[in-house]
Write an enzyme that holds these catalytic residues in place. Structure first.
Site, PDB file in Angstrom:
ATOM      1  N   LYS A   1       0.906  -1.367  -0.029  1.00 55.45           N
ATOM      2  CA  LYS A   1       0.122   0.056   0.010  1.00 55.45           C
ATOM      3  C   LYS A   1       0.865   1.241  -0.128  1.00 55.45           C
ATOM      4  CE  LYS A   1      -1.474   1.491   4.227  1.00 55.45           C
ATOM      5  NZ  LYS A   1      -1.284   2.775   4.647  1.00 55.45           N
ATOM      6  N   ASN A   2       1.831   1.416   0.861  1.00 55.06           N
ATOM      7  CA  ASN A   2       2.725   2.543   0.917  1.00 55.06           C
ATOM      8  C   ASN A   2       3.638   2.789  -0.199  1.00 55.06           C
ATOM      9  OD1 ASN A   2       1.302   3.112   3.247  1.00 55.06           O
ATOM     10  ND2 ASN A   2       2.752   2.446   4.862  1.00 55.06           N
TER      11      ASN A   2
ATOM     12  N   ARG B   1      -4.292  10.602   5.434  1.00 51.30           N
ATOM     13  CA  ARG B   1      -3.364  11.554   5.644  1.00 51.30           C
ATOM     14  C   ARG B   1      -2.198  11.524   4.006  1.00 51.30           C
ATOM     15  NH1 ARG B   1      -3.112  13.562  10.697  1.00 51.30           N
ATOM     16  NH2 ARG B   1      -1.304  14.477  10.159  1.00 51.30           N
TER      17      ARG B   1
ATOM     18  N   CYS C   1      -5.079  12.766  14.214  1.00 53.42           N
ATOM     19  CA  CYS C   1      -4.808  11.608  14.050  1.00 53.42           C
ATOM     20  C   CYS C   1      -4.517  10.421  15.111  1.00 53.42           C
ATOM     21  CB  CYS C   1      -3.451  11.456  13.182  1.00 53.42           C
ATOM     22  SG  CYS C   1      -2.739   9.833  12.827  1.00 53.42           S
TER      23      CYS C   1
ATOM     24  N   ARG D   1       1.012  14.424  13.432  1.00 52.39           N
ATOM     25  CA  ARG D   1       1.588  14.277  12.096  1.00 52.39           C
ATOM     26  C   ARG D   1       1.569  15.312  11.165  1.00 52.39           C
ATOM     27  NH1 ARG D   1      -0.814   8.608   9.813  1.00 52.39           N
ATOM     28  NH2 ARG D   1       0.855   8.755   8.467  1.00 52.39           N
ATOM     29  N   PRO D   2       2.520  16.120  11.527  1.00 50.06           N
ATOM     30  CA  PRO D   2       2.545  17.403  10.961  1.00 50.06           C
ATOM     31  C   PRO D   2       3.229  17.500   9.419  1.00 50.06           C
ATOM     32  CG  PRO D   2       4.297  17.587  12.321  1.00 50.06           C
ATOM     33  CD  PRO D   2       3.711  16.338  12.475  1.00 50.06           C
ATOM     34  N   ILE D   3       2.787  18.217   8.662  1.00 50.05           N
ATOM     35  CA  ILE D   3       3.371  18.193   7.263  1.00 50.05           C
ATOM     36  C   ILE D   3       4.227  19.413   6.929  1.00 50.05           C
ATOM     37  CG2 ILE D   3       1.803  16.587   6.198  1.00 50.05           C
ATOM     38  CD1 ILE D   3       0.659  19.601   4.860  1.00 50.05           C
TER      39      ILE D   3
ATOM     40  N   LEU E   1       7.479  19.745   7.221  1.00 46.91           N
ATOM     41  CA  LEU E   1       8.706  19.356   6.385  1.00 46.91           C
ATOM     42  C   LEU E   1       8.299  19.247   4.923  1.00 46.91           C
ATOM     43  CD1 LEU E   1      10.354  16.896   8.927  1.00 46.91           C
ATOM     44  CD2 LEU E   1      10.787  19.284   8.542  1.00 46.91           C
TER      45      LEU E   1
ATOM     46  N   ASP F   1       5.386   0.547  11.911  1.00 50.60           N
ATOM     47  CA  ASP F   1       4.035   0.005  11.525  1.00 50.60           C
ATOM     48  C   ASP F   1       4.068  -1.598  11.782  1.00 50.60           C
ATOM     49  OD1 ASP F   1       3.284   2.214  10.275  1.00 50.60           O
ATOM     50  OD2 ASP F   1       3.735   1.480   8.224  1.00 50.60           O
TER      51      ASP F   1
ATOM     52  N   ILE G   1       8.999   6.832  16.553  1.00 49.47           N
ATOM     53  CA  ILE G   1       8.533   7.317  15.268  1.00 49.47           C
ATOM     54  C   ILE G   1       7.278   8.028  15.744  1.00 49.47           C
ATOM     55  CG2 ILE G   1       7.977   7.239  12.810  1.00 49.47           C
ATOM     56  CD1 ILE G   1      10.682   6.272  13.426  1.00 49.47           C
TER      57      ILE G   1
ATOM     58  N   ARG H   1      -8.242  -0.506   5.306  1.00 54.27           N
ATOM     59  CA  ARG H   1      -7.473   0.466   4.641  1.00 54.27           C
ATOM     60  C   ARG H   1      -6.216  -0.141   4.170  1.00 54.27           C
ATOM     61  NH1 ARG H   1      -6.522   5.679   8.113  1.00 54.27           N
ATOM     62  NH2 ARG H   1      -5.434   6.100   6.265  1.00 54.27           N
TER      63      ARG H   1
HETATM   64  C1  EPZ Z   1       4.567   6.851   6.381  1.00 53.85           C
HETATM   65  O1  EPZ Z   1       3.719   8.099   7.150  1.00 53.85           O
HETATM   66  C2  EPZ Z   1       3.562   5.756   6.377  1.00 53.85           C
HETATM   67  N1  EPZ Z   1       2.442   6.066   5.304  1.00 53.85           N
HETATM   68  C3  EPZ Z   1       3.207   5.271   7.566  1.00 53.85           C
HETATM   69  O2  EPZ Z   1       2.319   4.188   7.553  1.00 53.85           O
HETATM   70  C4  EPZ Z   1       4.476   4.955   8.510  1.00 53.85           C
HETATM   71  O3  EPZ Z   1       3.924   4.763   9.862  1.00 53.85           O
HETATM   72  C5  EPZ Z   1       5.233   6.150   8.541  1.00 53.85           C
HETATM   73  O4  EPZ Z   1       5.746   6.595   7.241  1.00 53.85           O
HETATM   74  C6  EPZ Z   1       6.586   5.800   9.319  1.00 53.85           C
HETATM   75  O5  EPZ Z   1       7.258   4.751   8.776  1.00 53.85           O
HETATM   76  C7  EPZ Z   1       2.714   5.897   4.202  1.00 53.85           C
HETATM   77  O6  EPZ Z   1       3.716   5.754   3.458  1.00 53.85           O
HETATM   78  C8  EPZ Z   1       1.505   6.329   3.476  1.00 53.85           C
HETATM   79  P1  EPZ Z   1       6.627  10.201   8.373  1.00 53.85           P
HETATM   80  P2  EPZ Z   1       4.554   9.517   6.986  1.00 53.85           P
HETATM   81  O7  EPZ Z   1       6.419  11.691   7.639  1.00 53.85           O
HETATM   82  O8  EPZ Z   1       5.129   9.465   5.839  1.00 53.85           O
HETATM   83  C9  EPZ Z   1       7.204  13.619  11.775  1.00 53.85           C
HETATM   84  C10 EPZ Z   1       0.575   2.623   8.041  1.00 53.85           C
HETATM   85  O9  EPZ Z   1       0.202   2.143   9.108  1.00 53.85           O
HETATM   86  N2  EPZ Z   1       7.182  14.575  10.843  1.00 53.85           N
HETATM   87  O10 EPZ Z   1       7.561   9.488   8.041  1.00 53.85           O
HETATM   88  O11 EPZ Z   1       3.188  10.359   7.210  1.00 53.85           O
HETATM   89  C11 EPZ Z   1       6.259  12.721  12.178  1.00 53.85           C
HETATM   90  O12 EPZ Z   1       5.361  13.493  13.169  1.00 53.85           O
HETATM   91  C12 EPZ Z   1       0.978   4.141   8.079  1.00 53.85           C
HETATM   92  O13 EPZ Z   1       0.716   2.155   6.692  1.00 53.85           O
HETATM   93  C13 EPZ Z   1       7.463  15.838  11.073  1.00 53.85           C
HETATM   94  O14 EPZ Z   1       7.512  16.196  12.190  1.00 53.85           O
HETATM   95  O15 EPZ Z   1       5.408   9.467   8.331  1.00 53.85           O
HETATM   96  C14 EPZ Z   1       6.640  11.582  12.611  1.00 53.85           C
HETATM   97  O16 EPZ Z   1       6.909  11.569  14.038  1.00 53.85           O
HETATM   98  C15 EPZ Z   1       0.634   4.731   9.266  1.00 53.85           C
HETATM   99  N3  EPZ Z   1       7.062  16.709  10.046  1.00 53.85           N
HETATM  100  C16 EPZ Z   1       8.029  11.276  11.751  1.00 53.85           C
HETATM  101  O17 EPZ Z   1       8.218  12.430  11.293  1.00 53.85           O
HETATM  102  C17 EPZ Z   1       6.665  16.182   8.776  1.00 53.85           C
HETATM  103  O18 EPZ Z   1       6.449  17.303   8.051  1.00 53.85           O
HETATM  104  C18 EPZ Z   1       7.930  10.433  10.653  1.00 53.85           C
HETATM  105  O19 EPZ Z   1       6.542  10.598  10.031  1.00 53.85           O
HETATM  106  C19 EPZ Z   1       6.371  14.947   8.507  1.00 53.85           C
HETATM  107  C20 EPZ Z   1       6.641  13.933   9.468  1.00 53.85           C
END
Ligand code: EPZ
Length: 425
Positions: free
Chosen positions: A22-23, A96, A120, A125-127, A129, A309, A331, A401
């Site tokens: 999926k991811n 998201r 969430c 889960r901010p964006i 970055l 995950d 994480i 999902r």
């Molecule tokens: C991806 O989410 C996956 N989703 C998640 O899978 C997975 O848990 C996660 O990576 C970690 O491996 C998809 O690939 C679609 P991150 P993502 O940005 O990209 C912080 C599942 O169950 N952060 O790597 O949203 C954030 O808060 C899902 O399949 C910021 O601070 O995760 C977290 O603590 C759930 N600012 C860390 O970084 C940002 O702009 C890692 O998050 C972005 C992230």
């Protein structure tokens, strides 16, 4: 309302075919926005997040078609033109990963409006970055009425270092940089196999990328990308979940069409707990659950570390292991909602900040439980498989999902699990 009813106590035996990740499929679908030619994706899993992103692409004015045959599922996406560049709140709040359209939209269509996702269940889960990186590439961003509005002339290559590793953040900037003018260097980038898979697809589309799978990605922007055909990698989290299912039921499973080389941390950890795991060639694993599982501490990390995950599924196993396991989540620090449900089944888990202390083994007894997110629901299925009596898992839409027909795959190897419909309470 659909629920899953699991009757525990049966060792699983047989073969399970693992689906596409999926991811990896989600960013690949978003990448199709970068070209007006068709992008053909094979091995796309039949899960709800994929349908949600298809709906979103449709909103944007993109054509897609899904075909299912014996060899797997094929999704064809063609973004000839755009009706509007807006990802609405109603869709983004349910998934998201919708934010993945942001980079491609700005890069090709110069404009994007993407709803901010909001709260969430697994933590903050901010964006920020994603946005900081896009600004580095020359976009302007502002928040208006709950939406991020990003605009740019042609994006310009730049050097950007992620303050912390972000998987979808890396995917977004990789896609954006592919169409930027000049060279982009992404540092402290995610090394997840799903990012490498995206880089492979983009390369087939004509992008010039080096360093995929390492923490530094170098992208030489091109002015146009073309269509491509690509097979999505197997889902390492689905495969890991079924390894755990064999472990917790003392079963014997063969997993086919998986990628053991993407699962090293999980295999190593499960072996420490006593699971007997044999790697059979490039695409198959054989696993036997031990009579007694051994406790072991765990810390989640970015790839190649142990994936967050898989943390919830690991906790289910730890409840059945001899001794104390300290599980530390680095994480998503609050990703422990499943622990509270496992307590209701008889587990001994104490939460201390970002750690969960699990003392085992404790017999589990079936109960009515509530799934809070995708992986939490998978862990409750595992707990249910090990429990005495019936476990009824509510909010099963979470599991849909990301797991393709989990009850069917588990039933085929001897689990007593079925979907039941109940009238809303
Ligand atoms: C991806 O989410 C996956 N989703 C998640 O899978 C997975 O848990 C996660 O990576 C970690 O491996 C998809 O690939 C679609 P991150 P993502 O940005 O990209 C912080 C599942 O169950 N952060 O790597 O949203 C954030 O808060 C899902 O399949 C910021 O601070 O995760 C977290 O603590 C759930 N600012 C860390 O970084 C940002 O702009 C890692 O998050 C972005 C992230």
């Amino acid at each position: 309302m659909e629920k899953l009813l699991v009757v525990g106590g049966r060792p699983l035996e047989g073969k399970i075919v693992i689906g596409g990740a999926k991811n990896a499929a989600l960013p690949a679908m978003a990448a199709a926005l970068l070209t007006d030619e068709p992008v053909i994706l094979e091995n796309v899993p039949r899960v709800r997040d994929i349908s949600t992103l298809r709906l979103l692409l449709e909103e944007l004015g993109v054509d897609s078609s899904f075909q299912h045959n014996a060899k797997g599922n094929r999704l064809t996406i063609q973004a000839r033109k755009l009706r509007q560049p807006r990802a609405p709140y109603e869709l983004v709040k349910t998934m998201r990963a919708s934010v993945l359209v942001l980079g491609p939209l700005v890069a090709r269509f110069r404009r994007a409006e993407v709803s901010l996702p909001g709260g969430c269940a697994i933590g903050e889960r901010p964006i920020n970055l994603h946005l900081k990186g896009l600004r580095k590439l020359g976009a302007t961003t502002r928040i208006v009425h709950g939406y991020v509005e990003a605009r740019a002339k042609r994006l310009k290559g730049a050097r950007f270092r992620f303050d912390r590793i972000s998987v979808t953040g890396t995917a977004n900037l990789l896609m954006a940089a592919a169409l930027a003018d000049g060279e982009t260097l992404l540092e402290n980038a995610a090394c997840e196999p799903e990012i490498t898979d995206l880089a492979e697809l983009l390369t087939k589309m004509g992008a010039r990328i080096s360093g995929a799978g390492t923490e530094t990605l170098r992208i030489k922007g091109v002015s146009r990308l073309r269509g491509a055909r690509h097979r999505i990698i197997p889902d390492r989290i689905e495969a890991g979940t079924y390894l755990a299912a064999a472990g917790i039921t003392r079963g014997h499973l063969i997993l086919q069409r998986c990628r053991p080389d993407h699962m090293r941390a999980v295999i190593e950890k499960f072996r420490e707990m006593g699971l007997e795991i044999k790697i059979r060639g490039r695409t198959s694993l054989e696993v036997k659950g031990p009579r007694r599982l051994q406790a072991s501490d765990l810390t989640t990390r970015e790839y190649p570390g142990f994936a967050t995950d898989m943390q919830a599924q690991y906790m289910a196993l730890a409840t059945q292991a001899d001794g104390t396991s300290v599980i530390t989540e680095t994480i998503f620090e609050k990703r422990f909602m499943h622990a509270l449900e496992m307590l209701r089944m008889g587990a001994d888990v104490t939460l201390e900040g970002r750690s969960a202390i699990v003392r085992g083994p404790t017999p589990l007894s079936g109960a009515k439980v509530l799934a809070s997110d995708l992986r939490a629901s998978a862990s409750l299925v595992l707990a249910g498989l090990a429990a005495q009596g019936e476990t009824l898992i509510d909010r099963v839409y979470h599991i849909d999902r990301g797991y393709d027909r989990i009850e069917e795959k588990l039933s085929q190897v001897g689990a007593k699990i079925r979907r039941v419909s109940t009238s809303p309470a």
